[in-house]
Motif scaffolding. Structure first.
Motif, PDB file in Angstrom:
ATOM      1  N   GLY A   1      26.567 -77.179 -45.114  1.00 56.37           N
ATOM      2  CA  GLY A   1      26.167 -77.492 -46.488  1.00 56.37           C
ATOM      3  C   GLY A   1      27.361 -77.819 -47.357  1.00 56.37           C
ATOM      4  O   GLY A   1      27.306 -78.722 -48.198  1.00 56.37           O
ATOM      5  N   ALA A   2      28.481 -77.106 -47.154  1.00 50.82           N
ATOM      6  CA  ALA A   2      29.701 -77.385 -47.909  1.00 50.82           C
ATOM      7  C   ALA A   2      30.233 -78.776 -47.596  1.00 50.82           C
ATOM      8  O   ALA A   2      30.738 -79.477 -48.484  1.00 50.82           O
ATOM      9  CB  ALA A   2      30.765 -76.324 -47.598  1.00 50.82           C
ATOM     10  N   VAL A   3      30.125 -79.189 -46.319  1.00 48.89           N
ATOM     11  CA  VAL A   3      30.578 -80.529 -45.934  1.00 48.89           C
ATOM     12  C   VAL A   3      29.770 -81.596 -46.662  1.00 48.89           C
ATOM     13  O   VAL A   3      30.320 -82.523 -47.276  1.00 48.89           O
ATOM     14  CB  VAL A   3      30.467 -80.715 -44.406  1.00 48.89           C
ATOM     15  CG1 VAL A   3      30.753 -82.162 -44.015  1.00 48.89           C
ATOM     16  CG2 VAL A   3      31.425 -79.782 -43.678  1.00 48.89           C
ATOM     17  N   VAL A   4      28.451 -81.469 -46.621  1.00 50.65           N
ATOM     18  CA  VAL A   4      27.573 -82.454 -47.267  1.00 50.65           C
ATOM     19  C   VAL A   4      27.788 -82.464 -48.778  1.00 50.65           C
ATOM     20  O   VAL A   4      27.934 -83.521 -49.398  1.00 50.65           O
ATOM     21  CB  VAL A   4      26.091 -82.149 -46.941  1.00 50.65           C
ATOM     22  CG1 VAL A   4      25.162 -83.075 -47.716  1.00 50.65           C
ATOM     23  CG2 VAL A   4      25.842 -82.292 -45.441  1.00 50.65           C
ATOM     24  N   ALA A   5      27.831 -81.273 -49.378  1.00 49.15           N
ATOM     25  CA  ALA A   5      27.968 -81.179 -50.824  1.00 49.15           C
ATOM     26  C   ALA A   5      29.332 -81.666 -51.300  1.00 49.15           C
ATOM     27  O   ALA A   5      29.451 -82.277 -52.363  1.00 49.15           O
ATOM     28  CB  ALA A   5      27.729 -79.739 -51.286  1.00 49.15           C
ATOM     29  N   GLY A   6      30.387 -81.399 -50.519  1.00 48.31           N
ATOM     30  CA  GLY A   6      31.731 -81.848 -50.907  1.00 48.31           C
ATOM     31  C   GLY A   6      31.819 -83.360 -50.997  1.00 48.31           C
ATOM     32  O   GLY A   6      32.317 -83.915 -51.979  1.00 48.31           O
ATOM     33  N   LEU A   7      31.322 -84.049 -49.968  1.00 44.35           N
ATOM     34  CA  LEU A   7      31.353 -85.515 -49.982  1.00 44.35           C
ATOM     35  C   LEU A   7      30.433 -86.060 -51.076  1.00 44.35           C
ATOM     36  O   LEU A   7      30.768 -87.041 -51.750  1.00 44.35           O
ATOM     37  CB  LEU A   7      30.934 -86.051 -48.608  1.00 44.35           C
ATOM     38  CG  LEU A   7      31.900 -85.729 -47.460  1.00 44.35           C
ATOM     39  CD1 LEU A   7      31.338 -86.226 -46.135  1.00 44.35           C
ATOM     40  CD2 LEU A   7      33.275 -86.351 -47.707  1.00 44.35           C
ATOM     41  N   ALA A   8      29.265 -85.420 -51.255  1.00 43.49           N
ATOM     42  CA  ALA A   8      28.326 -85.878 -52.281  1.00 43.49           C
ATOM     43  C   ALA A   8      28.924 -85.741 -53.681  1.00 43.49           C
ATOM     44  O   ALA A   8      28.782 -86.636 -54.526  1.00 43.49           O
ATOM     45  CB  ALA A   8      27.015 -85.101 -52.185  1.00 43.49           C
ATOM     46  N   LEU A   9      29.619 -84.617 -53.931  1.00 37.86           N
ATOM     47  CA  LEU A   9      30.227 -84.417 -55.244  1.00 37.86           C
ATOM     48  C   LEU A   9      31.345 -85.420 -55.487  1.00 37.86           C
ATOM     49  O   LEU A   9      31.473 -85.963 -56.589  1.00 37.86           O
ATOM     50  CB  LEU A   9      30.764 -82.989 -55.356  1.00 37.86           C
ATOM     51  CG  LEU A   9      31.414 -82.634 -56.703  1.00 37.86           C
ATOM     52  CD1 LEU A   9      30.395 -82.732 -57.830  1.00 37.86           C
ATOM     53  CD2 LEU A   9      32.027 -81.231 -56.667  1.00 37.86           C
TER      54      LEU A   9
END
Length: 285
Positions: free
Chosen positions: A236-244
Motif C-alpha cells: 500500500g505504501a508503494v502504491v500510495a507513494g507513487l500516487a502522491l
C-alpha cells in the motif's frame, strides 16, 4: 508535453515518498512505534552522500551504498541502546523519537551550519524521449532507486531472514510461538527502516539542496503515504507513494503552490473517506 513531463517528475518525487513510507511502515510494523526521527535519517543520508562525494571524492553509487550500510548499523545500535526498553510501547517510544529527532537535527546544525548545501550533479546531460526531456541525473537516480527496491523485495519475499521479519510484522506473538526469535528482529527492522530513509536522502541529494531541515517535508509526506496506503501495508505504501508524487506533480502543473497543496490534501481526505483503512488495508506486508 507538459503533462508527460509532469508525469516523469511525479514518478521521481514519488520514489522519494515511497522509500520514506516503506521504511516508516517497516519500523511501525515491527515495533508498533511511530518514528518521528524518520525525517532526520533522510537528512543524515543526504549529508552522508554529500560528504562522501564532495569531501572524500567517492563515486556517487559507492557513497549511497556506504550511507545505506552505515544507516542500517547505526539504526540497529540506536534501537538496541535507546529504544530497547520501549519496544511496543507506542506513547513513550514516540516521545523518545521526537527527542532523538531534535538531537539529530541540532547536531547537524552544529556541524554543517544552517545554510543549504548544493551537491554537484552526479551525471550531466539530458535524454529526449519524443517531446519529453529528462535530465540524465534523474534517470541515474531512478534506476538505482528501482534496483534498491527490487533487492528489498527479494530479501523480504525469498530470504529466510526476510520471511521471518515479515512474520514478526504480521503477528509478533505467533512468530514467537513458531520459534522465531522475534526480539532479534527489532534492531534489524528499525535499521532497515531508517536505512531506507537514508537512501532516499542520499539519492535525492544531487536533485535538491541539503540542509539540517531537509527531512521535515519528506516526513510529513511519509505520514500521508503510510495512512493512504494502509497502516502497516508495504504494498500500500508503494502504491500510495507513487500516487502522491504524481498527484503533487499534476497539481503543481495546473495550480499555484499554495492551491496545489490544498488540492493534494483534499484528494487525501476524499480517499480516506472512501477507503478508511487505506488503499490496501492494514497489515498486508
Amino acid at each position: 508535453m507538459l503533462l508527460a513531463q509532469a508525469t516523469v517528475n511525479g514518478l521521481v518525487v514519488g520514489l522519494l515518498y515511497l522509500f520514506m513510507a516503506v521504511g516508516f511502515t517497516l519500523v511501525f510494523g515491527v515495533m508498533r512505534m511511530v518514528n518521528f526521527a524518520h525525517g532526520e535519517f533522510y537528512m543524515l543520508g543526504a549529508f552522508g552522500a554529500y560528504v562522501l562525494t564532495t569531501g572524500f571524492h567517492l563515486p556517487f553509487l559507492a557513497s549511497v551504498v556506504l550511507t545505506l550500510v552505515a544507516a542500517i548499523v547505526v539504526g540497529g545500535l540506536l534501537e538496541y541502546v535507546i529504544l530497547k526498553p520501549l519496544r511496543r510501547d507506542e506513547l513513550n517510544g514516540m516521545i523518545v523519537t521526537i527527542g532523538l529527532a531534535m538531537v539529530l537535527q541540532n547536531g547537524a546544525l552544529l556541524i554543517f551550519g544552517p545554510d543549504p548545501l548544493s551537491m554537484p550533479a552526479v551525471i550531466t546531460g539530458t535524454t529526449r524521449i519524443g517531446t519529453i526531456v529528462i535530465p540524465n541525473s534523474r534517470i541515474y537516480v531512478v534506476v538505482f532507486a528501482i534496483l534498491v527496491l527490487a533487492l528489498l523485495y527479494v530479501f523480504l519475499r525469498y530470504s529466510r531472514l526476510g520471511r521471518a521479519l515479515r512474520a514478526v510484522v504480521e503477528d509478533f506473538q505467533i512468530a514467537s510461538i513458531q520459534g522465531i526469535p522475534a526480539r532479534v528482529f527489532y534492531p534489524l527492522g528499525f535499521g532497515l527502516g531508517v536505512g531506507l530513509a537514508a537512501v532516499a536522502g542520499a539519492l535525492m541529494a544531487p536533485l535538491f539542496v541539503v540542509s539540517a531541515f531537509s527531512g521535515t517535508t519528506p516526513l510529513l509526506k511519509a505520514f500521508i503515504v503510510v495512512i493512504l496506503g494502509g497502516l502497516g501495508s508495504i504494498p500500500g505504501a508503494v502504491v500510495a507513494g507513487l500516487a502522491l508524487g504524481l498527484t503533487e506533480s499534476y497539481a503543481g502543473l495546473f495550480f499555484e503552490s499554495s492551491t496545489a497543496d490544498m488540492v493534494i490534501f483534499l484528494v487525501v481526505i476524499i480517499m480516506l473517506v472512501l477507503m478508511p483503512k487505506g488503499i490496501l488495508g492494514k497489515g498486508d506486508v
